[in-house]
Design a protein around this motif. Structure first.
Motif, PDB file in Angstrom:
ATOM      1  N   PHE A 106       0.853  -1.193   0.000  1.00 28.65           N
ATOM      2  CA  PHE A 106       0.000   0.000   0.000  1.00 28.65           C
ATOM      3  C   PHE A 106       0.885   1.238   0.000  1.00 28.65           C
ATOM      4  N   ARG A 107       0.853   1.962  -1.120  1.00 28.34           N
ATOM      5  CA  ARG A 107       1.717   3.127  -1.292  1.00 28.34           C
ATOM      6  C   ARG A 107       1.066   4.077  -2.284  1.00 28.34           C
ATOM      7  N   LEU A 154      -7.962  -1.438  -4.014  1.00 29.52           N
ATOM      8  CA  LEU A 154      -8.501  -0.961  -5.292  1.00 29.52           C
ATOM      9  C   LEU A 154      -7.679   0.187  -5.866  1.00 29.52           C
ATOM     10  N   GLU A 155      -7.089   1.010  -4.996  1.00 25.54           N
ATOM     11  CA  GLU A 155      -6.248   2.114  -5.479  1.00 25.54           C
ATOM     12  C   GLU A 155      -5.037   1.601  -6.260  1.00 25.54           C
ATOM     13  N   LEU A 156      -4.557   0.400  -5.903  1.00 21.64           N
ATOM     14  CA  LEU A 156      -3.382  -0.158  -6.584  1.00 21.64           C
ATOM     15  C   LEU A 156      -3.690  -0.593  -8.009  1.00 21.64           C
ATOM     16  N   PHE A 157      -4.978  -0.726  -8.367  1.00 30.36           N
ATOM     17  CA  PHE A 157      -5.328  -1.132  -9.728  1.00 30.36           C
ATOM     18  C   PHE A 157      -4.905  -0.087 -10.759  1.00 30.36           C
ATOM     19  N   ASP A 158      -4.559   1.115 -10.322  1.00 32.31           N
ATOM     20  CA  ASP A 158      -4.096   2.155 -11.252  1.00 32.31           C
ATOM     21  C   ASP A 158      -2.601   2.040 -11.531  1.00 32.31           C
ATOM     22  N   SER A 159      -1.966   0.986 -11.015  1.00 30.99           N
ATOM     23  CA  SER A 159      -0.535   0.775 -11.275  1.00 30.99           C
ATOM     24  C   SER A 159      -0.306   0.554 -12.766  1.00 30.99           C
ATOM     25  N   GLU A 160       0.814   1.086 -13.274  1.00 26.56           N
ATOM     26  CA  GLU A 160       1.134   0.903 -14.692  1.00 26.56           C
ATOM     27  C   GLU A 160       1.736  -0.457 -14.981  1.00 26.56           C
ATOM     28  N   ASP A 161       2.142  -1.164 -13.942  1.00 27.99           N
ATOM     29  CA  ASP A 161       2.787  -2.470 -14.142  1.00 27.99           C
ATOM     30  C   ASP A 161       1.724  -3.545 -14.355  1.00 27.99           C
TER      31      ASP A 161
END
Length: 446
Positions: A167-168, A231-238
């Motif tokens: 979480f970051r 759910l916020e991590l779903f915006d990761s580009e990886d």
């Protein structure tokens, strides 16, 4: 007219007959005239400043190479690096006695909460990074191969370790968005810390899938706040990270019944923000893939909440510029709804016609693909409700100057089920499409 008196001009002329002044007299005359000249110069200077502004010294610019401001790309997330990073290698879990094993397992989990720098100085702390990597690998194997190892003590430790590592705040996207984004051309920004992140995701997934996992115990730690951060991590580009997140969220949705409505609501909020505000999100395809599986499990009759999701979220997703990135998953979700409830066919097709692209031919081909999938599952009674506006649009596509659009629309007549629907309603459909079909003989691309 009376003569005006002329003004007398007083002129002082130097006479040649005047005697030259002696030395003493000359000095006195010089002293008397000097103050007068000085006063005249000062008065002239004051008058000049009143009339004209003082001259400004111009700074000459020397021509040189143009300054190009480089775009600073932040390709990876920044973590809060732990201060004490000196990890001590602990003994292997398989060598510990059953009484010591639980405490040793908890110690290894706590060790893995230490965060290292992979961005500024990737070569730092290599020895201790390897200790953490080995511990994570060992724990993945330990949870997978053993039973009865996930005890009440382990739940808070494992979930805390997952939160610390993952979480970051994500870096701002440096790739273009919308129609300019090409997933085949534009390289995604990969996470520099992936050697550790991958193992943390792997461990947490095995933790969730373990037969020992008890949702009733874990629900004290996996709550709404946890879901929101996940759910916020779903915006990761990886894309590797998004693939793990997709599987983990699906497992949580399956095991935690009390969180299902909340998960659906928060996914809706992400989509609303994407459609009406930002049009930027990297995880839309993955979220739609999860929803495709969720929709498949909806009970009949469908709730009003689910119908509203179809009409107010899934249909407006068709108008976003970057549709090509997630269109296969979106079309699957729409078809799943229509297979569940055929009565939704009319509002869905009317909605698609409303969002039909006017000048973007590749997007028009995508709409034609989706529409054929819908017609494959349509009921004949529902077909008669929409056939007039539907075939008006198809006639426009057949007449399109873009050969791919025209060709894709003509392929509808190769589909046997669609052909049977047309033949049953030929009296209505033929007058609409015949002029367009006739004009195809004159199409520029033969």
């Amino acid at each position: 007219m009376p003569n005006k008196p002329k003004k007398e001009k007083t002129t002082t002329k130097a006479t040649t007959n005047s005697k030259p002044a002696t030395g003493k007299e000359a000095n006195e005359n010089k002293e008397s005239t000097e103050p007068t000249v000085t006063k005249r110069k000062q008065a002239a200077a004051v008058n000049n400043t009143d009339i004209h502004p003082p001259t400004t010294q111009l700074t000459k610019l020397h021509p040189g190479p143009p300054l190009i401001k480089s775009i600073k790309r932040q390709s990876s997330s920044r973590f809060n690096i732990s201060k004490n990073r000196e990890l001590q290698k602990l003994p292997p879990l398989k060598d510990a006695t059953p009484a010591e094993r639980e405490e040793l397992f908890a110690q290894k989990i706590r060790q893995c909460c230490v965060l290292f720098d992979f961005v500024q100085d990737p070569l730092s702390d290599l020895k201790w990074k390897e200790v953490k990597r080995a511990a994570l690998n060992e724990m993945v194997e330990y949870v997978t191969q053993n039973r009865g190892v996930i005890t009440d003590t382990i739940y808070p430790e494992a979930i805390h370790m997952f939160c610390c590592n993952l979480f970051r705040t994500l870096p701002p996207s440096s790739n273009p968005s919308g129609a300019e984004f090409d997933p085949e051309e534009d390289e995604p920004n990969l996470e520099a810390a992936w050697p550790h992140l991958q193992l943390v995701y792997e461990y947490f997934l095995r933790f969730l899938e373990s037969p020992d996992f008890q949702p009733n115990t874990a629900k004290r730690y996996i709550d709404q706040k946890f879901i929101l951060q996940l759910l916020e991590l779903f915006d990761s580009e990886d894309p590797r990270e998004r693939d793990f997140l997709k599987t983990i969220l699906h497992r949580i949705y399956g095991k935690f019944l009390g969180l299902r409505a909340y998960i659906r609501k928060q996914i809706n909020n992400i989509f609303y923000s994407f459609i009406y505000e930002t049009e930027k999100h990297n995880g839309v395809a993955e979220l739609l893939e999860i929803l495709g599986s969720i929709i498949n499990g909806f009970a009949l009759p469908l709730k009003e909440e689910h119908k509203a999701f179809l009409l107010k979220v899934l249909l407006p997703l068709h108008k976003v510029k970057s549709l090509s990135v997630y269109h296969p998953q979106l079309a699957y979700c729409v078809v799943q709804f229509l297979e569940k409830d055929p009565s939704l066919t009319e509002p869905v097709i009317i909605g698609l016609l409303k969002y039909w692209p006017k000048v973007h031919s590749p997007k028009e081909v995508m709409f034609l693909n989706e529409l054929e999938e819908i017609l494959d599952v349509i009921e004949p009674a529902e077909f008669t409700k929409v056939m007039v506006p539907l075939f008006r649009q198809l006639a426009k596509c057949v007449s399109s100057p873009h050969f791919q659009v025209a060709e894709r629309a003509l392929y509808y007549w190769n589909n046997e089920y669609i052909l049977s629907l047309i033949s049953d309603n030929v009296a209505v459909i033929l007058p609409i499409v015949f002029p367009a079909l006739y004009r195809t003989k004159q199409h520029w691309n033969k």
